[in-house]
Scaffold this active site. Sequence first.
Site: not given
Length: 352
Positions: A16, A60-61, A92, A169, A280
């Site tokens: 972006t 674009d990632s 991102t 994350t 988890t």
Amino acid sequence: MIDSNANILLIYTGGTIGMIENNVTGALEAFNFSQITDHLPELRRFKFQVEPIVFDPPIDSSDLTPIHWQKLVNIIETNYEQYDGFVILHGTDTMSYTASALSFMIENLDKPVVLTGAQLPIGKLRTDAKENLITALEIAADKDNLGYSIVSEVCIFFQNDLIRGNRSTKVNADNFNAFRSFNYPNLAKSGIKIRYDRSKLLTPNHEKKVRFHYKMDEHIVVLKLFPGIPQNIVETILDIESLKAVVLETFGSGNAMRSDWFLEALAKAVKRGVIIVNVTQCAMGSVEMQRYETGQQLLKAGIISGFDMTTEAAVTKLMHLIGFGYSREEIIVRMRVPLVGEMTRYDEREEG
Ligand code: ASP
């Protein structure tokens, strides 16, 4: 202290930060690097040197693959001696995967590799791109009294926070504060000054030679459990012939249903050599399979603990270890210990 003699390599991959709106569709599309330099005259005002390298075309990632990680590793290897630090401009969406992958692919790193990007293109008035890029460059040029880089690991800088790449994350699709490290403290916070938490940074061994690893094996699946997940779907996935590893996203502290069919399907896959790692679904905390019977069953089926690793770190660590060519036993040993700070510690209780 920012080193005015520093040379920083700025690698623009896309995302972006450098996109513009398509006049017809209104969608954001990748644009070229001049888009960034035109909107960031500050780049010329640094006291240190910033040299750009540009992915052509920018990507674009969401379209990135391990081939692009290899390309990044190759750029860093080729330029390692000439530069004091590396800043990677990246979309991102998959930045946490790239940051995690690079942390395993570059061994004995003793220079900063800082990934950053933006939620709004650099041409927009309210863009977060300038802040992120300028501070990431300063972090890459920051040295201690002995002249060593303060940061010598792969990390992400985003909206005031510097976090370890393989602990990160993406948590927010809208806000500027897009990344979090839930299971490890932030490495630095930027305000008027950039305040590092030195006790949390990895300590490099400058005697050891940096090594670059390229091979990544993608024959992995992430299997996220949910109540009622159908038997035939789980069995079909676990039966895939080319499957080498599974990142099993379980409930709470590493629990899963106790149905016979499920435990048998897992045990069968383990028996034919598939490595199954338990992480988890919770954002915070660690897998502790000993805690409940629903977890102990998994231990018995031969599942190994991913402790407090993120899914992104577990996937890329497995890609790296399998790609490297380690035996199943060697991979299991390495999955249980932190290689580059990606997990908190090896907990003996999980041995079973
Ligand atoms: N789709 C974009 C990307 O990841 C989003 C971003 O850069 O924030 O490349």
